[in-house]
Scaffold this active site. Structure first.
Site, mmCIF file in Angstrom:
data_model
loop_
_atom_site.group_PDB
_atom_site.id
_atom_site.type_symbol
_atom_site.label_atom_id
_atom_site.label_comp_id
_atom_site.label_asym_id
_atom_site.label_seq_id
_atom_site.Cartn_x
_atom_site.Cartn_y
_atom_site.Cartn_z
ATOM 1 N N ASN A 162 1.075 -1.312 -0.115
ATOM 2 C CA ASN A 162 -0.241 -0.304 0.796
ATOM 3 C C ASN A 162 1.184 1.423 0.023
ATOM 4 O O ASN A 162 0.105 2.091 0.114
ATOM 5 C CB ASN A 162 -0.970 -0.273 1.199
ATOM 6 C CG ASN A 162 -0.366 0.012 2.460
ATOM 7 O OD1 ASN A 162 0.998 -0.075 2.508
ATOM 8 N ND2 ASN A 162 -0.934 0.158 3.360
ATOM 9 N N PHE A 219 5.860 -9.473 3.830
ATOM 10 C CA PHE A 219 6.801 -9.001 4.508
ATOM 11 C C PHE A 219 5.526 -7.465 5.460
ATOM 12 O O PHE A 219 6.208 -6.994 6.338
ATOM 13 C CB PHE A 219 7.844 -8.196 3.836
ATOM 14 C CG PHE A 219 8.507 -8.899 3.066
ATOM 15 C CD1 PHE A 219 9.753 -9.584 4.007
ATOM 16 C CD2 PHE A 219 8.756 -9.390 1.999
ATOM 17 C CE1 PHE A 219 10.856 -10.055 3.321
ATOM 18 C CE2 PHE A 219 9.732 -10.215 1.174
ATOM 19 C CZ PHE A 219 10.494 -10.498 2.257
ATOM 20 N N SER A 274 10.967 -11.766 13.454
ATOM 21 C CA SER A 274 12.069 -11.127 14.033
ATOM 22 C C SER A 274 12.723 -11.690 15.257
ATOM 23 O O SER A 274 11.789 -12.352 16.213
ATOM 24 C CB SER A 274 11.377 -10.020 14.296
ATOM 25 O OG SER A 274 12.552 -8.949 14.945
ATOM 26 N N TYR A 305 5.265 -4.053 18.626
ATOM 27 C CA TYR A 305 5.086 -4.717 18.083
ATOM 28 C C TYR A 305 5.748 -6.280 17.679
ATOM 29 O O TYR A 305 4.882 -7.558 17.373
ATOM 30 C CB TYR A 305 5.881 -3.865 17.285
ATOM 31 C CG TYR A 305 7.343 -4.416 16.263
ATOM 32 C CD1 TYR A 305 6.529 -4.104 15.213
ATOM 33 C CD2 TYR A 305 8.212 -4.865 16.100
ATOM 34 C CE1 TYR A 305 7.276 -5.746 13.324
ATOM 35 C CE2 TYR A 305 8.928 -5.781 15.153
ATOM 36 C CZ TYR A 305 8.725 -5.322 14.129
ATOM 37 O OH TYR A 305 9.256 -6.485 12.756
ATOM 38 N N LYS A 321 4.085 -10.075 16.244
ATOM 39 C CA LYS A 321 5.614 -11.241 15.717
ATOM 40 C C LYS A 321 4.840 -12.541 16.012
ATOM 41 O O LYS A 321 4.869 -13.226 15.782
ATOM 42 C CB LYS A 321 6.957 -10.841 15.624
ATOM 43 C CG LYS A 321 6.600 -10.052 14.379
ATOM 44 C CD LYS A 321 6.419 -9.766 13.559
ATOM 45 C CE LYS A 321 6.328 -9.304 12.492
ATOM 46 N NZ LYS A 321 6.398 -8.459 11.168
HETATM 47 P P1 NAD Z 1 9.727 -1.747 5.183
HETATM 48 O O1 NAD Z 1 8.638 -0.918 5.892
HETATM 49 O O2 NAD Z 1 10.605 -1.260 4.365
HETATM 50 O O3 NAD Z 1 8.654 -2.621 4.300
HETATM 51 C C1 NAD Z 1 7.392 -3.229 4.885
HETATM 52 C C2 NAD Z 1 6.334 -2.148 3.824
HETATM 53 O O4 NAD Z 1 5.103 -3.343 3.548
HETATM 54 C C3 NAD Z 1 6.286 -1.314 3.438
HETATM 55 O O5 NAD Z 1 6.549 -1.032 1.952
HETATM 56 C C4 NAD Z 1 4.999 -1.187 3.766
HETATM 57 O O6 NAD Z 1 4.669 0.360 2.556
HETATM 58 C C5 NAD Z 1 3.804 -1.383 3.419
HETATM 59 N N1 NAD Z 1 2.873 -2.092 4.009
HETATM 60 C C6 NAD Z 1 2.665 -1.360 5.772
HETATM 61 N N2 NAD Z 1 1.643 -2.053 5.752
HETATM 62 C C7 NAD Z 1 1.294 -2.698 4.845
HETATM 63 C C8 NAD Z 1 -0.179 -2.902 4.558
HETATM 64 N N3 NAD Z 1 -1.430 -2.433 5.503
HETATM 65 N N4 NAD Z 1 -0.837 -3.108 3.759
HETATM 66 C C9 NAD Z 1 0.225 -3.041 2.576
HETATM 67 N N5 NAD Z 1 1.389 -2.613 2.257
HETATM 68 C C10 NAD Z 1 1.826 -2.217 4.114
HETATM 69 O O7 NAD Z 1 10.296 -2.367 6.530
HETATM 70 P P2 NAD Z 1 11.549 -4.166 5.904
HETATM 71 O O8 NAD Z 1 11.683 -3.317 6.850
HETATM 72 O O9 NAD Z 1 11.039 -4.361 5.211
HETATM 73 O O10 NAD Z 1 10.444 -5.514 6.335
HETATM 74 C C11 NAD Z 1 9.603 -6.059 5.626
HETATM 75 C C12 NAD Z 1 9.107 -7.431 7.320
HETATM 76 O O11 NAD Z 1 10.298 -7.712 8.058
HETATM 77 C C13 NAD Z 1 8.281 -6.547 8.479
HETATM 78 O O12 NAD Z 1 7.267 -7.367 8.374
HETATM 79 C C14 NAD Z 1 8.894 -6.731 9.733
HETATM 80 O O13 NAD Z 1 8.745 -6.525 11.111
HETATM 81 C C15 NAD Z 1 10.591 -7.865 9.348
HETATM 82 N N6 NAD Z 1 11.779 -6.773 10.033
HETATM 83 C C16 NAD Z 1 12.110 -5.974 9.985
HETATM 84 C C17 NAD Z 1 13.435 -5.786 10.918
HETATM 85 C C18 NAD Z 1 14.003 -4.446 10.144
HETATM 86 O O14 NAD Z 1 15.302 -4.552 10.877
HETATM 87 N N7 NAD Z 1 14.110 -4.441 9.456
HETATM 88 C C19 NAD Z 1 13.941 -7.025 11.628
HETATM 89 C C20 NAD Z 1 13.174 -8.228 10.876
HETATM 90 C C21 NAD Z 1 12.229 -8.297 10.860
HETATM 91 C C1 WQD Z 2 20.411 -0.878 17.084
HETATM 92 C C2 WQD Z 2 21.660 -0.707 17.967
HETATM 93 C C3 WQD Z 2 21.261 0.601 19.499
HETATM 94 C C4 WQD Z 2 20.168 3.811 17.149
HETATM 95 C C5 WQD Z 2 15.421 -3.204 15.844
HETATM 96 C C6 WQD Z 2 13.896 -3.651 16.941
HETATM 97 C C7 WQD Z 2 13.957 -5.310 15.826
HETATM 98 C C8 WQD Z 2 14.246 -5.242 14.610
HETATM 99 C C9 WQD Z 2 15.072 -4.325 14.458
HETATM 100 C C10 WQD Z 2 12.113 -5.363 13.745
HETATM 101 C C11 WQD Z 2 21.199 -0.874 19.956
HETATM 102 C C12 WQD Z 2 21.685 1.130 19.161
HETATM 103 C C13 WQD Z 2 20.169 2.997 17.633
HETATM 104 C C14 WQD Z 2 20.911 5.184 17.198
HETATM 105 C C15 WQD Z 2 21.993 3.508 19.426
HETATM 106 N N1 WQD Z 2 13.140 -4.826 13.676
HETATM 107 N N2 WQD Z 2 21.449 2.249 19.111
HETATM 108 N N3 WQD Z 2 21.545 5.025 18.465
HETATM 109 O O1 WQD Z 2 16.530 -1.749 18.065
HETATM 110 O O2 WQD Z 2 19.126 -4.110 17.477
HETATM 111 O O3 WQD Z 2 16.758 -3.611 17.010
HETATM 112 O O4 WQD Z 2 14.955 -3.008 14.603
HETATM 113 O O5 WQD Z 2 12.148 -6.470 13.670
HETATM 114 O O6 WQD Z 2 12.821 -5.695 16.516
HETATM 115 O O7 WQD Z 2 14.113 -3.564 17.567
HETATM 116 O O8 WQD Z 2 17.744 -1.671 15.879
HETATM 117 O O9 WQD Z 2 19.208 -0.294 14.782
HETATM 118 O O10 WQD Z 2 17.480 0.840 16.808
HETATM 119 O O11 WQD Z 2 19.549 0.293 17.203
HETATM 120 O O12 WQD Z 2 23.172 3.619 19.656
HETATM 121 O O13 WQD Z 2 20.408 6.432 17.341
HETATM 122 O O14 WQD Z 2 21.832 0.604 18.140
HETATM 123 O O15 WQD Z 2 20.883 1.146 21.126
HETATM 124 O O16 WQD Z 2 22.349 -1.090 20.232
HETATM 125 P P1 WQD Z 2 17.306 -2.807 17.181
HETATM 126 P P2 WQD Z 2 18.413 -0.446 16.161
#
Ligand code: NAD
Ligand code: WQD
Length: 366
Positions: free
Chosen positions: A35, A84, A128, A156, A160
């Protein structure tokens, strides 16, 4: 020759777009729904520039079951889903949890229902490392294996875990129902991929992370410091029990993470494991100071930072034990932190406006 057909929800986002690219490069047909809440359609052009192949795209909200239904109907060959689409900001999830439950949980429910209606039986889900919460409460579980008890500490993370349970219940029920009807049911499979900290960009410099609004992850923030959009990095705490006092994370190159999805999907199709969770991480932890040093090296100058207090909810160490994915899937993270930093810097320098600009001229002329 097309080897299969995949619906990729959230496929214009950071991890989704790199996975769509990996799928196209492996000769899958890719149908993206998004979206555009946190992404832009420009990424579709970048995917095509790199792969020479086109993904199908539909603007679609996953909480709109009828819209999902129409996408499946338009592509009756879809036989797999990689899911995703989600909201992902930990802090924000504490401020508006209902929005997180709506998109992440209700959206996943709509997706599973639409899949059921269209007899699509394989799903790879973006989980995650956050599902483990503070794994340091189990000192013998660092680095973290999949057996570590789950204990998310924010809304969050709760969404998950909820979706992991919903997918597990659904797949197990479908398998049991099929068996009752005298069939094998082995076509119902799910991979729960628990990823650690995704990092980096495409080595070409034309695809990367382009968060809309203010980033909150370490590397995108460091990148903003490097281009002067931000004065300095605030380091959240130097009083942790690590070698330099800053917190430890497992940063995994986005190309390795994307490859993990492709490999997990192929594994589901070939081995029919039912529901299985896999950590996708490198197994190597890096501190915040090490990350600042690595990215400064890629940029070629020291980046300014200031140590401030710990961020609420942060934990000392989130490093994966990736043995299960290494041995069962045959997947391993190959790229280094230096690769991730160099690629991130190339992307940042070449695309100061992210995807809100034309692809860099040098790339188009090459
Ligand atoms: P992102 O925000 O770049 O990608 C998510 C996408 O989902 C976006 O393009 C957004 O527009 C779309 N979206 C959001 N709500 C929607 C809806 N209602 N309908 C359709 N599309 C929708 O995030 P990402 O970093 O690519 O993460 C992808 C997945 O991986 C997510 O499920 C996130 O929770 C998980 N994840 C991310 C991280 C991280 O650190 N980036 C870590 C672990 C898990
Ligand atoms: C990394 C490290 C901060 C910002 C998050 C979500 C996790 C997953 C990945 C989705 C930490 C430090 C950060 C800053 C800092 N996402 N930091 N100054 O918190 O490990 O994980 O993203 O599933 O669920 O919790 O990632 O990149 O925010 O932080 O010192 O301005 O960097 O304290 O140690 P995090 P992050």
């Amino acid at each position: 020759m097309v080897v299969g057909s995949v619906l990729v929800t959230g496929g214009t986002g950071y991890i989704g777009s790199f996975t769509a690219l990996a799928l196209l490069e492996a000769d899958y047909k890719v149908v993206i729904v998004d979206n555009l809440y946190n992404s832009s359609q420009e990424v579709l052009r970048r995917i095509e520039l790199i792969s020479g192949k086109k993904a199908h795209y539909h603007t679609c909200d996953i909480t709109d079951e009828a819209a999902l239904d129409a996408v499946f109907a338009a592509h009756p060959d879809i036989d797999n889903v990689i899911h995703f689409a989600a909201l992902k900001a930990v802090g924000e999830s504490g401020e508006r949890p209902l929005d997180y439950y709506n998109v992440n949980v209700f959206g996943s429910l709509c997706l599973l229902r639409a899949m059921k209606k269209h007899h699509v039986t394989n799903i790879v889900f973006s989980s995650s490392a956050t599902v483990y919460g503070d794994a340091t409460r189990f000192p013998n579980m660092i680095p973290i294996p999949e057996e570590c008890p789950l204990g998310p500490t924010n809304p969050y993370g709760n969404t998950k875990v909820t979706v992991e349970m919903m997918i597990t219940d659904h797949v197990n029920a479908e398998r049991a129902n099929a068996k009752k009807a005298g069939k094998s049911g082995e076509e119902f499979n799910a991979a729960l991929l628990r990823y650690f900290n995704p990092a980096g960009s495409h080595p070409s410099g034309i695809m990367g992370e382009d968060p809309q609004g203010v980033p909150y992850n370490l590397l995108p923030l460091l990148a903003q410091v490097a281009v002067g959009k931000r004065e300095k990095l605030l380091v959240f705490g130097d009083d942790y029990a690590s070698k330099d006092g800053t917190a430890i994370r497992d940063y995994i190159h986005i190309l390795d993470l994307a490859a993990g999805h492709l490999i997990a999907l192929n594994y589901l199709r070939a081995n029919h494991p039912g529901v299985r969770a896999w950590n996708l991480g490198t197994g190597k932890g890096s501190t915040v100071f090490e990350m600042v040093a690595a990215f400064s090296k890629a940029v070629g100058r020291d980046l300014p930072y200031q140590v401030v207090g710990r961020r609420a909810g942060d934990v000392l160490d989130l490093t994966a034990n990736p043995t299960r994915a290494n041995t069962e899937l045959g997947w391993k993270a190959h790229r280094t932190l230096e690769d991730a930093c160099a690629d991130l810097w190339r992307w940042t320098e070449n695309n100061p406006q992210g995807y809100r600009q034309e692809p860099p001229k040098a790339f188009l002329e090459a």
